[in-house]
Design a protein around this motif. Structure first.
Motif, PDB file in Angstrom:
ATOM      1  N   UNK A   1      30.437 -35.176   9.219  1.00  0.00           N
ATOM      2  CA  UNK A   1      29.861 -34.292   8.199  1.00  0.00           C
ATOM      3  C   UNK A   1      30.940 -33.852   7.218  1.00  0.00           C
ATOM      4  N   UNK A   2      32.113 -33.510   7.734  1.00  0.00           N
ATOM      5  CA  UNK A   2      33.209 -33.092   6.858  1.00  0.00           C
ATOM      6  C   UNK A   2      33.642 -34.250   5.957  1.00  0.00           C
ATOM      7  N   UNK A   3      33.732 -35.441   6.528  1.00  0.00           N
ATOM      8  CA  UNK A   3      34.105 -36.611   5.721  1.00  0.00           C
ATOM      9  C   UNK A   3      33.057 -36.875   4.642  1.00  0.00           C
ATOM     10  N   UNK A   4      31.785 -36.753   5.002  1.00  0.00           N
ATOM     11  CA  UNK A   4      30.732 -36.966   4.003  1.00  0.00           C
ATOM     12  C   UNK A   4      30.790 -35.928   2.897  1.00  0.00           C
ATOM     13  N   UNK A   5      31.006 -34.676   3.260  1.00  0.00           N
ATOM     14  CA  UNK A   5      31.061 -33.614   2.244  1.00  0.00           C
ATOM     15  C   UNK A   5      32.244 -33.839   1.308  1.00  0.00           C
ATOM     16  N   UNK A   6      33.408 -34.172   1.871  1.00  0.00           N
ATOM     17  CA  UNK A   6      34.588 -34.423   1.029  1.00  0.00           C
ATOM     18  C   UNK A   6      34.395 -35.632   0.115  1.00  0.00           C
ATOM     19  N   UNK A   7      33.815 -36.690   0.652  1.00  0.00           N
ATOM     20  CA  UNK A   7      33.637 -37.885  -0.184  1.00  0.00           C
ATOM     21  C   UNK A   7      32.617 -37.638  -1.287  1.00  0.00           C
ATOM     22  N   UNK A   8      31.547 -36.922  -0.975  1.00  0.00           N
ATOM     23  CA  UNK A   8      30.559 -36.606  -2.020  1.00  0.00           C
ATOM     24  C   UNK A   8      31.163 -35.684  -3.066  1.00  0.00           C
ATOM     25  N   UNK A   9      31.972 -34.716  -2.624  1.00  0.00           N
ATOM     26  CA  UNK A   9      32.635 -33.826  -3.582  1.00  0.00           C
ATOM     27  C   UNK A   9      33.538 -34.617  -4.526  1.00  0.00           C
ATOM     28  N   UNK A  10      34.327 -35.545  -3.975  1.00  0.00           N
ATOM     29  CA  UNK A  10      35.213 -36.347  -4.817  1.00  0.00           C
ATOM     30  C   UNK A  10      34.416 -37.247  -5.765  1.00  0.00           C
ATOM     31  N   UNK A  11      33.348 -37.840  -5.269  1.00  0.00           N
ATOM     32  CA  UNK A  11      32.541 -38.711  -6.139  1.00  0.00           C
ATOM     33  C   UNK A  11      31.883 -37.915  -7.260  1.00  0.00           C
ATOM     34  N   UNK A  12      31.384 -36.723  -6.948  1.00  0.00           N
ATOM     35  CA  UNK A  12      30.769 -35.900  -7.994  1.00  0.00           C
ATOM     36  C   UNK A  12      31.809 -35.407  -9.002  1.00  0.00           C
ATOM     37  N   UNK A  13      32.999 -35.074  -8.510  1.00  0.00           N
ATOM     38  CA  UNK A  13      34.066 -34.665  -9.427  1.00  0.00           C
ATOM     39  C   UNK A  13      34.442 -35.821 -10.353  1.00  0.00           C
ATOM     40  N   UNK A  14      34.535 -37.020  -9.817  1.00  0.00           N
ATOM     41  CA  UNK A  14      34.809 -38.178 -10.659  1.00  0.00           C
ATOM     42  C   UNK A  14      33.713 -38.420 -11.671  1.00  0.00           C
ATOM     43  N   UNK A  15      32.473 -38.208 -11.242  1.00  0.00           N
ATOM     44  CA  UNK A  15      31.355 -38.367 -12.175  1.00  0.00           C
ATOM     45  C   UNK A  15      31.446 -37.353 -13.310  1.00  0.00           C
ATOM     46  N   UNK A  16      31.836 -36.123 -12.971  1.00  0.00           N
ATOM     47  CA  UNK A  16      31.989 -35.094 -14.011  1.00  0.00           C
ATOM     48  C   UNK A  16      33.101 -35.487 -14.987  1.00  0.00           C
ATOM     49  N   UNK A  17      34.199 -36.035 -14.460  1.00  0.00           N
ATOM     50  CA  UNK A  17      35.279 -36.485 -15.354  1.00  0.00           C
ATOM     51  C   UNK A  17      34.790 -37.606 -16.266  1.00  0.00           C
TER      52      UNK A  17
END
Length: 112
Positions: free
Chosen positions: A4-20
Motif C-alpha cells: 500500500x505504501x509503495x502504491x501510494x508513493x508511486x501514484x504520488x510521483x506519477x501525479x506530480x509528474x503529470x502536474x509538471x
C-alpha cells in the motif's frame, strides 16, 4: 502494508509528474515568445520525466529481485541522460534563435 505504501508513493510521483507536464504544456501555450516558451519546455518536462520515472521505479519494487534493481538503475540512467541532454538542447535552440536574428520579446510601454 508495504504494498500500500509503495502504491501510494508511486501514484504520488506519477501525479506530480503529470502536474509538471501539464504545467509545461500550459507554459508553452501561454508564454509570449520563442525564448520564453523554451523555459517551461526545458525545465518542467525534465522534472516531469524525473518524477514519472521515480514513480515507476518505486512501483517496480513490488517484487524485489536483481532484475528489478538492474531495471531501476537503467531507468535512472535514462533520467540522468535526459537531465544532461534537455538543458543542452534548449541552450542550442536558443543559440540558434539568437544567431538567426530572432529578437526576444519585450513588454511594450503603454501609451500615456
Amino acid at each position: 502494508m508495504m504494498h500500500i505504501i509503495i502504491n501510494i508513493l508511486s501514484v504520488f510521483c506519477l501525479l506530480t509528474g503529470l502536474i509538471f507536464f501539464i504545467g509545461g504544456a500550459v507554459g508553452i501555450m501561454r508564454m509570449p515568445d520563442f525564448y520564453s516558451r523554451l523555459h517551461p519546455a526545458g525545465k518542467l518536462d525534465t522534472l516531469g520525466i524525473f518524477t514519472m520515472v521515480a514513480g515507476l521505479v518505486i512501483y517496480n519494487f513490488h517484487h524485489l529481485s536483481l532484475g528489478v534493481v538492474l531495471l531501476s538503475i537503467k531507468m535512472f540512467l535514462i533520467v540522468f541522460f535526459v537531465f544532461l541532454a534537455s538543458p543542452t538542447a534548449t541552450h542550442s535552440i536558443v543559440d540558434a534563435g539568437m544567431r538567426a536574428g530572432l529578437r526576444p520579446w519585450t513588454k511594450k510601454k503603454e501609451k500615456e
